[in-house]
Design a protein around this motif. Structure first.
Motif, PDB file in Angstrom:
ATOM      1  N   PRO A 109       1.222  -1.027   0.344  1.00  0.00           N
ATOM      2  CA  PRO A 109      -0.335   0.405  -0.324  1.00  0.00           C
ATOM      3  C   PRO A 109       0.876   1.111  -0.144  1.00  0.00           C
ATOM      4  CG  PRO A 109      -0.275  -0.825   2.401  1.00  0.00           C
ATOM      5  CD  PRO A 109       0.841  -1.934   1.297  1.00  0.00           C
ATOM      6  N   ASP A 110       1.740   1.289  -1.091  1.00  0.00           N
ATOM      7  CA  ASP A 110       2.590   2.446  -1.543  1.00  0.00           C
ATOM      8  C   ASP A 110       3.032   3.062  -2.324  1.00  0.00           C
ATOM      9  OD1 ASP A 110       4.851   4.393  -1.157  1.00  0.00           O
ATOM     10  OD2 ASP A 110       6.032   3.040  -0.579  1.00  0.00           O
ATOM     11  N   PHE A 111       2.389   4.439  -2.953  1.00  0.00           N
ATOM     12  CA  PHE A 111       2.280   4.458  -4.387  1.00  0.00           C
ATOM     13  C   PHE A 111       3.527   4.106  -4.881  1.00  0.00           C
ATOM     14  CE2 PHE A 111       1.876   8.202  -2.085  1.00  0.00           C
ATOM     15  CZ  PHE A 111       3.290   9.288  -2.154  1.00  0.00           C
ATOM     16  N   LYS A 112       4.797   4.297  -3.959  1.00  0.00           N
ATOM     17  CA  LYS A 112       6.283   4.481  -4.589  1.00  0.00           C
ATOM     18  C   LYS A 112       6.879   3.742  -5.170  1.00  0.00           C
ATOM     19  CE  LYS A 112       7.237   8.578  -1.252  1.00  0.00           C
ATOM     20  NZ  LYS A 112       8.326   9.449  -0.941  1.00  0.00           N
ATOM     21  N   ALA A 129      -9.918  -5.911   2.308  1.00  0.00           N
ATOM     22  CA  ALA A 129      -9.190  -5.172   3.203  1.00  0.00           C
ATOM     23  C   ALA A 129      -9.381  -3.492   3.143  1.00  0.00           C
ATOM     24  CB  ALA A 129      -8.171  -5.621   4.523  1.00  0.00           C
ATOM     25  N   ASP A 130      -9.692  -2.582   3.639  1.00  0.00           N
ATOM     26  CA  ASP A 130      -9.326  -0.764   3.757  1.00  0.00           C
ATOM     27  C   ASP A 130      -8.476  -0.572   4.501  1.00  0.00           C
ATOM     28  OD1 ASP A 130      -9.718   1.447   3.218  1.00  0.00           O
ATOM     29  OD2 ASP A 130     -11.592   1.550   4.403  1.00  0.00           O
ATOM     30  N   HIS A 131      -7.044  -0.549   3.718  1.00  0.00           N
ATOM     31  CA  HIS A 131      -5.968   0.219   3.889  1.00  0.00           C
ATOM     32  C   HIS A 131      -6.279   1.880   4.107  1.00  0.00           C
ATOM     33  CE1 HIS A 131      -4.359  -3.302   5.339  1.00  0.00           C
ATOM     34  NE2 HIS A 131      -4.416  -3.602   4.278  1.00  0.00           N
ATOM     35  N   GLY A 132      -7.206   2.744   3.911  1.00  0.00           N
ATOM     36  CA  GLY A 132      -7.331   4.562   3.808  1.00  0.00           C
ATOM     37  C   GLY A 132      -7.123   4.446   2.592  1.00  0.00           C
ATOM     38  N   ARG A 133      -6.148   4.415   2.241  1.00  0.00           N
ATOM     39  CA  ARG A 133      -5.501   5.108   0.520  1.00  0.00           C
ATOM     40  C   ARG A 133      -5.649   4.289  -0.081  1.00  0.00           C
ATOM     41  NH1 ARG A 133      -0.699   9.279   0.366  1.00  0.00           N
ATOM     42  NH2 ARG A 133      -1.035   9.503  -2.596  1.00  0.00           N
ATOM     43  N   PHE A 134      -5.367   3.212   0.256  1.00  0.00           N
ATOM     44  CA  PHE A 134      -5.354   1.895  -0.991  1.00  0.00           C
ATOM     45  C   PHE A 134      -6.305   1.181   0.114  1.00  0.00           C
ATOM     46  CE2 PHE A 134      -1.322   3.421  -1.965  1.00  0.00           C
ATOM     47  CZ  PHE A 134      -1.390   3.460  -2.966  1.00  0.00           C
ATOM     48  N   SER A 135      -7.012  -0.129  -1.263  1.00  0.00           N
ATOM     49  CA  SER A 135      -7.475  -1.264  -0.766  1.00  0.00           C
ATOM     50  C   SER A 135      -6.916  -2.483  -1.094  1.00  0.00           C
ATOM     51  CB  SER A 135      -8.988  -1.316  -1.320  1.00  0.00           C
ATOM     52  OG  SER A 135      -9.852   0.215  -1.105  1.00  0.00           O
ATOM     53  N   GLU A 136      -7.213  -3.676   0.074  1.00  0.00           N
ATOM     54  CA  GLU A 136      -6.533  -4.969   0.007  1.00  0.00           C
ATOM     55  C   GLU A 136      -7.264  -6.098  -1.101  1.00  0.00           C
ATOM     56  OE1 GLU A 136      -3.301  -8.252   2.095  1.00  0.00           O
ATOM     57  OE2 GLU A 136      -4.651  -6.489   3.289  1.00  0.00           O
ATOM     58  N   THR A 137      -6.885  -5.989  -2.412  1.00  0.00           N
ATOM     59  CA  THR A 137      -7.101  -7.747  -2.814  1.00  0.00           C
ATOM     60  C   THR A 137      -7.197  -8.637  -2.391  1.00  0.00           C
ATOM     61  OG1 THR A 137      -6.111  -7.892  -4.307  1.00  0.00           O
ATOM     62  CG2 THR A 137      -6.957  -5.765  -4.969  1.00  0.00           C
ATOM     63  N   PHE A 142      -2.430  -4.870  -3.574  1.00  0.00           N
ATOM     64  CA  PHE A 142      -3.213  -2.942  -3.421  1.00  0.00           C
ATOM     65  C   PHE A 142      -3.958  -1.799  -4.792  1.00  0.00           C
ATOM     66  CE2 PHE A 142      -0.601  -5.559  -0.470  1.00  0.00           C
ATOM     67  CZ  PHE A 142      -1.169  -4.529   1.101  1.00  0.00           C
ATOM     68  N   VAL A 143      -4.360  -1.335  -4.477  1.00  0.00           N
ATOM     69  CA  VAL A 143      -5.016  -0.482  -5.467  1.00  0.00           C
ATOM     70  C   VAL A 143      -5.386   0.680  -4.851  1.00  0.00           C
ATOM     71  CG1 VAL A 143      -7.298  -1.703  -5.182  1.00  0.00           C
ATOM     72  CG2 VAL A 143      -6.280  -0.117  -7.394  1.00  0.00           C
ATOM     73  N   PRO A 144      -5.647   1.751  -5.727  1.00  0.00           N
ATOM     74  CA  PRO A 144      -6.258   2.890  -4.892  1.00  0.00           C
ATOM     75  C   PRO A 144      -7.053   3.083  -4.430  1.00  0.00           C
ATOM     76  CG  PRO A 144      -4.294   3.345  -6.195  1.00  0.00           C
ATOM     77  CD  PRO A 144      -4.320   2.525  -6.673  1.00  0.00           C
ATOM     78  N   SER A 145      -7.876   3.513  -3.834  1.00  0.00           N
ATOM     79  CA  SER A 145      -9.012   3.510  -2.583  1.00  0.00           C
ATOM     80  C   SER A 145      -9.975   4.476  -4.129  1.00  0.00           C
ATOM     81  CB  SER A 145      -9.559   3.730  -1.250  1.00  0.00           C
ATOM     82  OG  SER A 145      -8.484   2.802  -0.737  1.00  0.00           O
ATOM     83  N   THR A 146      -9.572   5.455  -3.863  1.00  0.00           N
ATOM     84  CA  THR A 146      -9.898   6.209  -5.015  1.00  0.00           C
ATOM     85  C   THR A 146     -10.600   6.442  -6.427  1.00  0.00           C
ATOM     86  OG1 THR A 146      -9.990   8.598  -5.381  1.00  0.00           O
ATOM     87  CG2 THR A 146      -8.026   7.641  -5.936  1.00  0.00           C
ATOM     88  N   HIS A 147     -10.013   5.034  -6.819  1.00  0.00           N
ATOM     89  CA  HIS A 147     -10.160   4.470  -8.204  1.00  0.00           C
ATOM     90  C   HIS A 147     -11.426   3.429  -8.485  1.00  0.00           C
ATOM     91  CE1 HIS A 147      -5.766   5.955  -8.753  1.00  0.00           C
ATOM     92  NE2 HIS A 147      -6.763   6.667  -9.108  1.00  0.00           N
TER      93      HIS A 147
END
Length: 276
Positions: A109-112, A129-137, A142-147
């Motif tokens: 869960p890290d865009f870097k 699972a919801d990790h805030g900025r990222f969601s776990e599949t 992980f994928v950005p939750s806002t998408h």
């Protein structure tokens, strides 16, 4: 005669529901499989021409495996063809879909971190699972939750959805943000709004209701030519994936009609209103 693009049958195998309607060596209920690659081509024959595409996380019903390809029917719209079995995995119902034009899967869960795969608009994911900025599949990525948007939640304006694809390269039979054709764009926009929509323009010409000749066009109306479809974007422009621009582009309606006629593809064959 049944349309072979929508009929899950060949001389070797057919779906159980076609018993007594088609001839085949055997009948089967098929096996549900999930697309595990970013995009999977749906081919006319094994290693043949591409007719359409299926996106990550979508389900197909596989009736047989032949030469490394599954003979499948897409759950999304009933389209039939062959998909490489390397692109298919265990079925898993999605909880969310990608509602941004495009996204990425990440190993953490890290865009870097370096992404593991691209995701197109319409891709489907099972989120655990919801990790805030990222969601776990369910696959531990992980994928950005806002998408993401929950399955069953729709984008109400198909023209706004179509605009997400502006600049996308034109690709015959394409259904993704990496490449899309005219009917793929219309299908993506309408299905995101919660409407059933077939995959090819000649099928789409039969949906909705006819617009009387001379009647004003509304945002979201569909214009058809032989082998082509475009969506009315506003009072004087349409949006379409086309080989002239080799991209999804906005074009003045009258200019497009004149250009298409001048290049030898004829006049508008139908005007349809799908939206209320």
């Amino acid at each position: 005669m049944s349309d072979p693009r929508l009929t899950p049958a060949n001389p070797r195998v057919a779906h159980d529901t076609l018993r007594g309607h088609v001839q085949a060596d055997r009948f089967t209920p098929g096996m549900l499989r999930r697309v595990t690659s970013p995009v999977a081509d749906i081919l006319r024959t094994p290693d043949g021409a591409r007719d359409r595409q299926a996106l990550f996380g979508e389900h197909v019903l596989m009736l047989e495996e032949v030469d490394g390809h599954g003979f499948v029917q897409a759950e999304r719209d009933g389209y039939v063809g062959y998909v490489k079995t390397a692109h298919l995995g265990t079925a898993l119902r999605a909880s969310h879909w990608v509602s941004a034009a495009a996204s990425h899967l990440y190993p953490q869960p890290d865009f870097k971190t370096c992404e593991t795969a691209p995701l197109s608009f319409g891709s489907r994911l099972n989120i655990t699972a919801d990790h805030g900025r990222f969601s776990e599949t369910a696959d531990g990525q992980f994928v950005p939750s806002t998408h993401l948007t929950p399955v069953g939640t729709h984008l109400p304006d198909p023209t706004k959805t179509a605009a997400l694809f502006l600049g996308t390269p034109y690709l015959w039979g394409g259904n993704s943000r990496a490449g899309i054709d005219c009917s793929g764009l219309v299908q993506a926009a309408l299905m995101a709004a919660g409407y059933d929509c077939p995959g090819d323009s000649d099928m789409q010409e039969k949906i909705g209701r006819k617009i009387p000749e001379g009647a004003p066009l509304n945002r979201g109306d569909l214009l058809f030519w032989k082998g082509h479809v475009a969506m009315v974007f506003d009072h004087d422009r349409l949006i379409h994936a086309n080989a002239h621009h080799m991209a999804v582009a906005l074009e003045p309606i009258e200019a497009a009609i004149a250009r298409i006629a001048e290049q030898g593809d004829g006049a508008v064959t139908a005007q349809r209103r799908f939206l209320p």
